[in-house]
Design a protein around this motif. Structure first.
Motif, PDB file in Angstrom:
ATOM      1  N   LEU A 117      69.998  25.942  44.736  1.00  0.00           N
ATOM      2  CA  LEU A 117      70.262  26.012  43.301  1.00  0.00           C
ATOM      3  C   LEU A 117      71.045  27.281  43.001  1.00  0.00           C
ATOM      4  CD1 LEU A 117      69.620  25.140  40.310  1.00  0.00           C
ATOM      5  CD2 LEU A 117      67.514  26.445  40.535  1.00  0.00           C
ATOM      6  N   ASP A 118      72.068  27.177  42.172  1.00  0.00           N
ATOM      7  CA  ASP A 118      72.839  28.343  41.745  1.00  0.00           C
ATOM      8  C   ASP A 118      72.749  28.511  40.237  1.00  0.00           C
ATOM      9  OD1 ASP A 118      73.643  28.742  44.325  1.00  0.00           O
ATOM     10  OD2 ASP A 118      75.770  28.943  43.843  1.00  0.00           O
ATOM     11  N   LEU A 119      72.483  29.745  39.812  1.00  0.00           N
ATOM     12  CA  LEU A 119      72.637  30.114  38.408  1.00  0.00           C
ATOM     13  C   LEU A 119      73.842  31.033  38.317  1.00  0.00           C
ATOM     14  CD1 LEU A 119      69.789  28.934  38.081  1.00  0.00           C
ATOM     15  CD2 LEU A 119      69.261  30.818  36.529  1.00  0.00           C
ATOM     16  N   ALA A 120      74.656  30.830  37.314  1.00  0.00           N
ATOM     17  CA  ALA A 120      75.864  31.642  37.133  1.00  0.00           C
ATOM     18  C   ALA A 120      76.063  31.845  35.639  1.00  0.00           C
ATOM     19  CB  ALA A 120      77.078  30.944  37.755  1.00  0.00           C
ATOM     20  N   ALA A 121      75.552  32.987  35.134  1.00  0.00           N
ATOM     21  CA  ALA A 121      75.615  33.215  33.688  1.00  0.00           C
ATOM     22  C   ALA A 121      75.591  34.715  33.400  1.00  0.00           C
ATOM     23  CB  ALA A 121      74.444  32.538  32.995  1.00  0.00           C
ATOM     24  N   HIS A 122      76.097  35.073  32.222  1.00  0.00           N
ATOM     25  CA  HIS A 122      76.075  36.477  31.816  1.00  0.00           C
ATOM     26  C   HIS A 122      76.229  36.593  30.306  1.00  0.00           C
ATOM     27  CE1 HIS A 122      80.487  35.748  32.078  1.00  0.00           C
ATOM     28  NE2 HIS A 122      80.544  36.602  31.066  1.00  0.00           N
ATOM     29  N   PHE A 123      75.946  37.785  29.809  1.00  0.00           N
ATOM     30  CA  PHE A 123      76.221  38.135  28.425  1.00  0.00           C
ATOM     31  C   PHE A 123      77.402  39.100  28.413  1.00  0.00           C
ATOM     32  CE2 PHE A 123      71.782  36.874  28.253  1.00  0.00           C
ATOM     33  CZ  PHE A 123      71.690  36.177  27.056  1.00  0.00           C
ATOM     34  N   ASP A 124      78.432  38.792  27.640  1.00  0.00           N
ATOM     35  CA  ASP A 124      79.552  39.722  27.490  1.00  0.00           C
ATOM     36  C   ASP A 124      79.070  41.014  26.841  1.00  0.00           C
ATOM     37  OD1 ASP A 124      81.463  38.128  28.653  1.00  0.00           O
ATOM     38  OD2 ASP A 124      82.046  37.170  26.762  1.00  0.00           O
ATOM     39  N   ALA A 125      79.918  42.035  26.898  1.00  0.00           N
ATOM     40  CA  ALA A 125      79.570  43.326  26.289  1.00  0.00           C
ATOM     41  C   ALA A 125      79.256  43.182  24.805  1.00  0.00           C
ATOM     42  CB  ALA A 125      80.699  44.319  26.503  1.00  0.00           C
ATOM     43  N   ASP A 126      79.885  42.191  24.168  1.00  0.00           N
ATOM     44  CA  ASP A 126      79.622  41.974  22.741  1.00  0.00           C
ATOM     45  C   ASP A 126      78.415  41.068  22.496  1.00  0.00           C
ATOM     46  OD1 ASP A 126      80.568  39.514  23.537  1.00  0.00           O
ATOM     47  OD2 ASP A 126      82.330  39.494  22.223  1.00  0.00           O
ATOM     48  N   LYS A 159      77.968  37.969  23.689  1.00  0.00           N
ATOM     49  CA  LYS A 159      78.258  36.532  23.718  1.00  0.00           C
ATOM     50  C   LYS A 159      77.778  35.927  25.035  1.00  0.00           C
ATOM     51  CE  LYS A 159      81.896  33.143  22.835  1.00  0.00           C
ATOM     52  NZ  LYS A 159      83.324  32.944  22.504  1.00  0.00           N
ATOM     53  N   TRP A 160      77.070  34.807  24.933  1.00  0.00           N
ATOM     54  CA  TRP A 160      76.486  34.129  26.086  1.00  0.00           C
ATOM     55  C   TRP A 160      77.511  33.232  26.770  1.00  0.00           C
ATOM     56  CZ3 TRP A 160      72.835  33.559  29.599  1.00  0.00           C
ATOM     57  CH2 TRP A 160      72.570  32.298  30.152  1.00  0.00           C
ATOM     58  N   ARG A 161      77.575  33.334  28.110  1.00  0.00           N
ATOM     59  CA  ARG A 161      78.480  32.480  28.879  1.00  0.00           C
ATOM     60  C   ARG A 161      77.752  31.995  30.128  1.00  0.00           C
ATOM     61  NH1 ARG A 161      83.743  32.901  27.140  1.00  0.00           N
ATOM     62  NH2 ARG A 161      84.256  34.699  25.829  1.00  0.00           N
ATOM     63  N   ASP A 162      77.855  30.694  30.398  1.00  0.00           N
ATOM     64  CA  ASP A 162      77.222  30.179  31.618  1.00  0.00           C
ATOM     65  C   ASP A 162      78.080  29.084  32.227  1.00  0.00           C
ATOM     66  OD1 ASP A 162      76.005  27.294  31.311  1.00  0.00           O
ATOM     67  OD2 ASP A 162      75.606  28.273  29.400  1.00  0.00           O
ATOM     68  N   HIS A 163      77.865  28.875  33.526  1.00  0.00           N
ATOM     69  CA  HIS A 163      78.610  27.865  34.286  1.00  0.00           C
ATOM     70  C   HIS A 163      77.703  26.741  34.764  1.00  0.00           C
ATOM     71  CE1 HIS A 163      82.112  30.532  34.297  1.00  0.00           C
ATOM     72  NE2 HIS A 163      81.293  31.511  34.614  1.00  0.00           N
ATOM     73  N   GLY A 164      76.503  26.675  34.164  1.00  0.00           N
ATOM     74  CA  GLY A 164      75.594  25.590  34.500  1.00  0.00           C
ATOM     75  C   GLY A 164      74.526  26.001  35.495  1.00  0.00           C
ATOM     76  N   VAL A 165      73.497  25.170  35.586  1.00  0.00           N
ATOM     77  CA  VAL A 165      72.448  25.317  36.592  1.00  0.00           C
ATOM     78  C   VAL A 165      72.770  24.279  37.665  1.00  0.00           C
ATOM     79  CG1 VAL A 165      69.974  25.164  37.048  1.00  0.00           C
ATOM     80  CG2 VAL A 165      70.787  26.070  34.864  1.00  0.00           C
ATOM     81  N   LEU A 166      73.285  24.734  38.801  1.00  0.00           N
ATOM     82  CA  LEU A 166      73.967  23.870  39.751  1.00  0.00           C
ATOM     83  C   LEU A 166      73.137  23.621  41.009  1.00  0.00           C
ATOM     84  CD1 LEU A 166      77.437  25.645  39.478  1.00  0.00           C
ATOM     85  CD2 LEU A 166      76.574  23.751  38.089  1.00  0.00           C
TER      86      LEU A 166
END
Length: 398
Positions: free
Chosen positions: A360-369, A371-378
């Motif tokens: 399983l891969d998690l690929a996500a982060h919060f920008d400096a401002d 803002k939430w960004r993710d590429h899915g739970v893969l």
């Protein structure tokens, strides 16, 4: 449960995948073997329910409500007719139990047993028995018990012909910058409109395109994404990153951000202290946090949901490989390889997760401002391991 087995399932999963035979695995514990009882774990209960053999949920507790069904112990050159006892004791909340009469004559504690159902009878393969294993792997008598027919698909041949023509037409200019370009460009060449549907792309066939090389350099093989699915209980994807993510500076940036880019597996915790656990009795995949010798629950997926996602996403799939080159700052793709898979054996998904073949891969982060960004739970798997899950993968090179 599989960790107690004296035999790895990797040798045998391709057989059940190839024949698309629903299967459940059991390992008699020394205590259970002595008492002639085994827990009917969730995969076993599901196998019997789907085959219309038995529904433990409708069974009252007590030996007087025991259900006995036909069973066969598969040997290298024949069958031993017996019976299976299915019941729920009055103690321990009535946890489902199963046992096969005369089983002790044909197995030892910690042997790996494979169960399948044919015409409402349970067939038991002792995969730790060298003669049975050889008969199965060499496609002799034990294999013949499982064997079924198959037929080719007109749509498969049609799609393969179209991709071959795209290859013959030469490199295709990317219609989308970055990583999505390889898939978007192929779908565009096939006349498929881009959409976010979870349904297959081409007349029931899913398309998954990846780069094999970039500017003439062969890329390191990466795991292929089987499907994406967020947890359905416990912390949400975002909450997991908020609680367990780390402040890190990504490559090419000078500013730290809260992120979680990591692979999860059963065998060991990752750099974030997170680990997976296949909870067979609850029929669930758990994510846990390990602190020293202690583990705490984080989130979970029902195995029923994950199996359904696999079946829905990959009833039939073309995994297309492309070479890539940059010309005047624009990327071009040439589609040179297709691996064709079909009929994923969803009953093998839990064991393959438990043995780290599916990760399983998690690929996500919060920008400096913020803002939430993710590429899915893969959920991912190496293509070299596809025979463990799919029936007869075929590869075509143009």
């Amino acid at each position: 449960m599989l960790s107690m087995s004296d035999t790895p399932i990797e040798r045998f999963a391709p057989v059940f995948a190839r024949l698309n035979t629903p299967v459940a695995f059991l390992v008699p514990t020394p205590t259970g073997y002595k008492k002639s009882i085994m827990d009917a774990i969730a995969p076993v209960r599901e196998l019997l329910y789907d085959a219309h053999v038995h529904d433990y949920q409708l069974q009252p507790q007590g030996t007087e409500n025991k259900h006995v069904v036909p069973a066969f112990l598969v040997k290298a050159d024949g069958l031993v007719e017996t019976q299976a006892s299915l019941y729920r004791p009055t103690t321990k909340h009535g946890d489902p139990r199963i046992w096969f009469y005369d089983l002790k004559k044909h197995c030892r504690p910690c042997n790996l047993l494979a169960l399948t159902v044919i015409d409402e009878a349970i067939y038991v393969f002792n995969l730790s028995d060298l003669d049975v294993a050889e008969s199965l792997l060499k496609r002799d008598y034990a294999y013949s018990i499982l064997q079924t027919g198959d037929k080719s698909s007109v749509i498969e041949q049609q799609l393969l012909s179209l991709i071959r023509k795209i290859n013959e037409a030469g490199p295709q200019r990317s219609i989308t910058p970055g990583d999505p370009g390889v898939g978007d460009t192929l779908e565009h060449a096939l006349g498929i409109q881009r959409n976010n549907s979870k349904n297959p792309d081409y007349m029931g066939i899913e398309l998954k395109a990846t780069r094999l090389s970039r500017n003439g350099k062969i890329r390191t093989p990466t795991r292929s994404t089987l499907f994406s699915q967020v947890p359905d209980a416990g912390l949400s994807y975002r909450e997991i990153v908020e609680k367990y993510g780390k402040m890190q500076v990504p490559r090419g940036s000078s500013e730290a951000r809260l992120q979680l880019y990591e692979t999860f597996r059963v065998s060991r915790p990752n750099a974030y202290g997170l680990v997976l656990d296949v909870n067979e009795n609850a029929d669930r995949l758990d994510m846990e946090y390990q602190d020293g010798d202690k583990r705490s629950y984080v989130a979970s997926w029902t195995m029923k949901l994950l199996k359904e996602r696999l079946r829905t996403k990959h009833p039939e799939t073309f995994w297309v490989g492309a070479t890539s080159e940059m010309v005047d700052g624009v990327e071009y793709f040439r589609y040179v390889r297709v691996m064709h898979t079909k009929n994923p054996n969803a009953s093998l998904l839990g064991p393959l997760i438990e043995t780290d073949k599916v990760t399983l891969d998690l690929a996500a982060h919060f920008d400096a401002d913020g803002k939430w960004r993710d590429h899915g739970v893969l959920f991912k798997m190496d293509k070299k391991d596809f025979p463990l899950l799919f029936s007869d993968p075929e590869e075509f090179v143009f």
